[in-house]
Scaffold this motif. Structure first.
Motif, PDB file in Angstrom:
ATOM      1  N   LEU A  12       0.834  -1.203   0.000  1.00 23.98           N
ATOM      2  CA  LEU A  12       0.000   0.000   0.000  1.00 23.98           C
ATOM      3  C   LEU A  12       0.871   1.256   0.000  1.00 23.98           C
ATOM      4  O   LEU A  12       0.583   2.231  -0.687  1.00 23.98           O
ATOM      5  CB  LEU A  12      -0.913   0.014   1.232  1.00 23.98           C
ATOM      6  CG  LEU A  12      -1.913  -1.138   1.351  1.00 23.98           C
ATOM      7  CD1 LEU A  12      -2.570  -1.126   2.726  1.00 23.98           C
ATOM      8  CD2 LEU A  12      -2.979  -1.038   0.267  1.00 23.98           C
ATOM      9  N   LEU A  13       1.953   1.218   0.761  1.00 27.42           N
ATOM     10  CA  LEU A  13       2.807   2.405   0.888  1.00 27.42           C
ATOM     11  C   LEU A  13       3.554   2.717  -0.402  1.00 27.42           C
ATOM     12  O   LEU A  13       3.771   3.880  -0.727  1.00 27.42           O
ATOM     13  CB  LEU A  13       3.811   2.208   2.030  1.00 27.42           C
ATOM     14  CG  LEU A  13       3.193   2.251   3.425  1.00 27.42           C
ATOM     15  CD1 LEU A  13       4.227   1.859   4.463  1.00 27.42           C
ATOM     16  CD2 LEU A  13       2.644   3.636   3.734  1.00 27.42           C
ATOM     17  N   THR A  41      -1.858   4.123   7.281  1.00 27.23           N
ATOM     18  CA  THR A  41      -1.246   2.991   6.584  1.00 27.23           C
ATOM     19  C   THR A  41       0.212   2.898   7.008  1.00 27.23           C
ATOM     20  O   THR A  41       0.943   3.891   6.962  1.00 27.23           O
ATOM     21  CB  THR A  41      -1.322   3.182   5.063  1.00 27.23           C
ATOM     22  OG1 THR A  41      -2.673   3.422   4.699  1.00 27.23           O
ATOM     23  CG2 THR A  41      -0.834   1.942   4.332  1.00 27.23           C
ATOM     24  N   ILE A  42       0.610   1.699   7.431  1.00 26.81           N
ATOM     25  CA  ILE A  42       1.974   1.514   7.949  1.00 26.81           C
ATOM     26  C   ILE A  42       2.598   0.272   7.322  1.00 26.81           C
ATOM     27  O   ILE A  42       1.900  -0.580   6.779  1.00 26.81           O
ATOM     28  CB  ILE A  42       1.966   1.371   9.492  1.00 26.81           C
ATOM     29  CG1 ILE A  42       0.968   0.278   9.921  1.00 26.81           C
ATOM     30  CG2 ILE A  42       1.612   2.697  10.160  1.00 26.81           C
ATOM     31  CD1 ILE A  42       1.033  -0.049  11.395  1.00 26.81           C
ATOM     32  N   PRO A  43       3.935   0.152   7.386  1.00 23.07           N
ATOM     33  CA  PRO A  43       4.594  -1.013   6.777  1.00 23.07           C
ATOM     34  C   PRO A  43       4.422  -2.278   7.618  1.00 23.07           C
ATOM     35  O   PRO A  43       3.986  -2.216   8.769  1.00 23.07           O
ATOM     36  CB  PRO A  43       6.068  -0.594   6.733  1.00 23.07           C
ATOM     37  CG  PRO A  43       6.231   0.477   7.752  1.00 23.07           C
ATOM     38  CD  PRO A  43       4.903   1.143   7.896  1.00 23.07           C
TER      39      PRO A  43
ATOM     40  N   GLY B  26       2.799   7.426  -3.271  1.00 22.10           N
ATOM     41  CA  GLY B  26       3.665   6.367  -2.748  1.00 22.10           C
ATOM     42  C   GLY B  26       4.558   5.808  -3.838  1.00 22.10           C
ATOM     43  O   GLY B  26       5.764   5.590  -3.634  1.00 22.10           O
ATOM     44  N   VAL B  36       8.460   5.770   1.892  1.00 13.77           N
ATOM     45  CA  VAL B  36       7.213   6.232   2.502  1.00 13.77           C
ATOM     46  C   VAL B  36       6.972   5.396   3.747  1.00 13.77           C
ATOM     47  O   VAL B  36       6.779   4.182   3.660  1.00 13.77           O
ATOM     48  CB  VAL B  36       6.031   6.091   1.526  1.00 13.77           C
ATOM     49  CG1 VAL B  36       4.750   6.583   2.175  1.00 13.77           C
ATOM     50  CG2 VAL B  36       6.306   6.869   0.251  1.00 13.77           C
ATOM     51  N   ILE B  37       7.044   6.011   4.926  1.00 13.56           N
ATOM     52  CA  ILE B  37       6.918   5.230   6.165  1.00 13.56           C
ATOM     53  C   ILE B  37       5.486   5.206   6.675  1.00 13.56           C
ATOM     54  O   ILE B  37       5.147   4.388   7.517  1.00 13.56           O
ATOM     55  CB  ILE B  37       7.845   5.767   7.283  1.00 13.56           C
ATOM     56  CG1 ILE B  37       7.510   7.230   7.594  1.00 13.56           C
ATOM     57  CG2 ILE B  37       9.304   5.617   6.897  1.00 13.56           C
ATOM     58  CD1 ILE B  37       8.082   7.683   8.918  1.00 13.56           C
ATOM     59  N   MET B  38       4.612   6.064   6.135  1.00 15.92           N
ATOM     60  CA  MET B  38       3.262   6.118   6.678  1.00 15.92           C
ATOM     61  C   MET B  38       2.372   6.972   5.790  1.00 15.92           C
ATOM     62  O   MET B  38       2.845   7.940   5.188  1.00 15.92           O
ATOM     63  CB  MET B  38       3.333   6.775   8.052  1.00 15.92           C
ATOM     64  CG  MET B  38       2.092   6.637   8.875  1.00 15.92           C
ATOM     65  SD  MET B  38       2.397   7.385  10.485  1.00 15.92           S
ATOM     66  CE  MET B  38       1.744   6.141  11.556  1.00 15.92           C
ATOM     67  N   THR B  39       1.110   6.605   5.681  1.00 14.36           N
ATOM     68  CA  THR B  39       0.146   7.554   5.137  1.00 14.36           C
ATOM     69  C   THR B  39      -0.975   7.686   6.159  1.00 14.36           C
ATOM     70  O   THR B  39      -1.349   6.711   6.810  1.00 14.36           O
ATOM     71  CB  THR B  39      -0.446   7.147   3.771  1.00 14.36           C
ATOM     72  OG1 THR B  39      -1.427   6.146   3.981  1.00 14.36           O
ATOM     73  CG2 THR B  39       0.614   6.621   2.829  1.00 14.36           C
TER      74      THR B  39
END
Lengths: 416, 416
Positions: A12-13, A41-43, B26, B36-39
């Protein structure tokens, strides 16, 4: 009740997958009267998950977690949940039987990696996954509920609809939230804002308005929050009526309706037929109309006349008209509309000619100039417009404007 | 370099709009070597925005903020940014001239609400928005860069590609990441995977492969990560060549190319013309072709023959053919292709007839059955296909298949 959605997944990221779960969950929760205050959204990373869960606990009553429950090594959600809730994985017989059943149905043997999918944190309530092998998990910590779900939409969705929402409704008194979207065509966002400004300012605090513009359309969404369902329904109905009364010339439908659907319905009701003659829209109007199942009942076809030759030969536009007024003129589209109506022997027709751009504009007729005619059994109505400077959007706006002109003709005809 | 995406908008939280900006941003950032660590998605609320900005500052070097810059009252982003960066709104002449230009081009007067869109926080660097009225804003605070962008994708995307990424590349040493996408038509994802399996397994660790299937197409993206640009370019070129050599019958182009563009180029090069006769595709092929600027040079037009009457009257399909073989047959599309080619006096033509669904299928010709013919100066080639059971996808797949058949004819003609 405040909710937060935590989506876990590297895919997603980096934009490999568009996050449709957030939108779907947001809509379901909103409709259940639960306010979604945030989505994150996170890894697939232990630290990121632990931090997101701790942050969520500070502000949300409900945390929906998606993804990271697959059988592969990069899926770390389940072990991290054990850490966060201070519990350990135990073997869950019912989940294992579900895995086994799914594998046997496909003639496959259960592998060790899949067996591990039937292990769940001891302190959770498992949620059966009828469309996959990873069970959902319901945790409670302090006053916050956490639910972990698989990321595959068709696995996640029935778990939410059939288990999570009913259980939340049982346990909490949720407010009533209703929404309705009003669709308008032919007026820009800022013109609507000005037109309805006084009314908008007078709305009470439990009613929210949002503008959702698209090329050629503006959707206006009204949301009502209340305690009593009947009252809320009534209030929303009243406000919707008021809003439509302020925009009578532009309102055409509700929610997910499209102009091509509405036109199809009207033509079907009247038992009438339609043909189109398109120059600058290049077949796009015919495409919209034929995207509706069953359109062959009322749509006979289209002539895309991209050259003057075709306009003359097939649509019977007179050479004099083309020379005197040009291909983009009310006179030409009027003849195109009559031509296609006679040729295809339809009741109604649409004709469009314009300069979609980026080239072809003149001082007198700049890019965006578009003429549209609607022929009905009684008459031909033609109008000239000036749209924008972007080819794709000009085509879209011209098509929607033409469909809306036809809609008005059909309604006039029904009334008279 | 660590980045975070903050999407502002109630419509995202309640699921009325799917957040495609997060995925697009992203991907762009990842390809530029930025992690990208976060959305985060938050409502149009001052407090939520302030909190998200403060949280982001703790963990990210770059914060991309989207949405909430519209002219209406529910858009609070700009005022909140002023608070966060301790600055005030000032009138920005260049942004105003952009607003004015856009309004004047459409013959409209600038309103007070739109004038306010040209006010920007004093401490930011403005980013010109060539596709809308809300400028972007670049801020720096401590070691963190914040960029606020409008939420409309076609406004946001060029601002990122043309301004933000180049400026980041100037200021930071980012790794070299190159990508190239190979486009295929007429072969499914799993067939490709099987065909190239050995080659895929032999790829070194700094090369990544991704399958990006769409209805009717599979795009295969190759990404190379390196330190030296020249080396990376060479490595990518070699791998692309290897991949194409494995899929010679299906490869048709690169990256964002479309079949309609390629066909337009080939017809232009040859100085030849095209017409189409469409039944089940309902004008969609003509729409694709005419979406290309300058297509009027080679495209004369289309007849959308949604009724047999039109097939007979205008396309001169013989009644016997329709009775003996049916509207969906190689015989009928062959006559449709010849009919349109003669009628419009073009060099080439495309004809399509099929059962798009959901109704209309029979045992002999189930939903998805589609016949396509290509007429050239030498001959007519017709083929029969069986696509799927989804109307919209069947229309799309039929159109792409037809365009690809024409492309092959045009290439053959160039060779012989």
């Amino acid at each position: 009740m405040k909710a937060e959605i935590v989506n876990i997944g590297d895919e997603l990221l980096i934009g490999q997958v568009v996050n449709t779960n957030a939108a779907w969950l947001g809509e379901q929760l909103s409709l259940a009267g639960i306010t979604v205050i945030m989505t994150v959204t996170i890894p697939d990373s232990r630290d990121a998950i632990l931090e997101a869960l701790a942050e969520a606990e500070k502000r949300s009553d409900l945390v929906l977690i998606t993804g990271g429950l697959g059988p592969t090594k990069d899926d770390v959600t389940k072990l991290t949940l054990c850490d966060y809730f201070n519990t350990k994985l135990v073997f869950h017989q019912a989940s294992y039987e579900n895995v086994e059943k799914r594998f046997h149905a496909r003639g496959l043997k259960v592998k060790e990696t899949n067996r591990r999918q039937a292990e769940i944190p001891e302190s959770c309530t498992p949620i059966m996954n009828h469309n996959g092998t990873a069970p959902g998990m319901w945790f409670e910590k302090g006053s916050t509920i956490y639910v972990s779900l698989p990321g595959v939409p068709y696995e996640l969705q029935p778990m939410v609809s059939d288990f999570i929402l009913p259980r939340l409704r049982e346990s909490f008194k949720l407010p009533v939230i209703l929404k309705k979207t009003i669709l308008t065509q032919g007026i820009g966002e800022s013109w609507i804002a000005e037109t309805i400004s006084e009314w908008e300012d007078s709305l009470p605090g439990n009613i929210k308005l949002a503008y959702l513009p698209q090329p050629g359309l503006v959707r206006i969404r009204l949301t009502v929050v209340g305690e009593d369902k009947e009252e809320a329904v009534k209030e929303l109905e009243n406000r919707v009526e008021e809003l439509i009364a302020l925009l009578p010339d532009y309102f055409f439908g509700y929610d997910d309706e499209t102009l091509e659907e509405i036109i199809g319905r009207l033509l079907n009701e009247e038992g009438k037929t339609l043909g189109t003659a398109e120059s600058c829209t290049g077949g796009y109007i015919a495409h919209l109309i034929t995207s509706i199942p069953g359109s062959s009942a009322y749509f006979k076809g289209s002539v895309v006349a991209y050259s003057n030759e075709v306009k003359e030969d097939i649509l019977k536009v007179r050479k004099e008209t083309l020379i005197k007024y040009g291909a983009v003129s009310k006179e030409t589209v009027t003849e195109m509309a009559s031509g296609i109506r006679n040729h295809f022997r339809t009741d109604y027709s649409i004709a469009v000619s314009g300069i979609a751009g980026p080239e072809g504009g003149t001082e007198e007729k700049p890019v965006g100039t578009t003429c549209i005619a609607i022929a009905s059994p009684e008459k031909v109505v033609a109008r000239r417009f000036l749209f924008g400077d972007h080819r794709g959007r000009n085509i879209r706006i011209a098509a929607l404007t033409a469909l809306n002109m036809l809609r008005k003709q059909l309604l006039n005809h029904l009334i008279t």
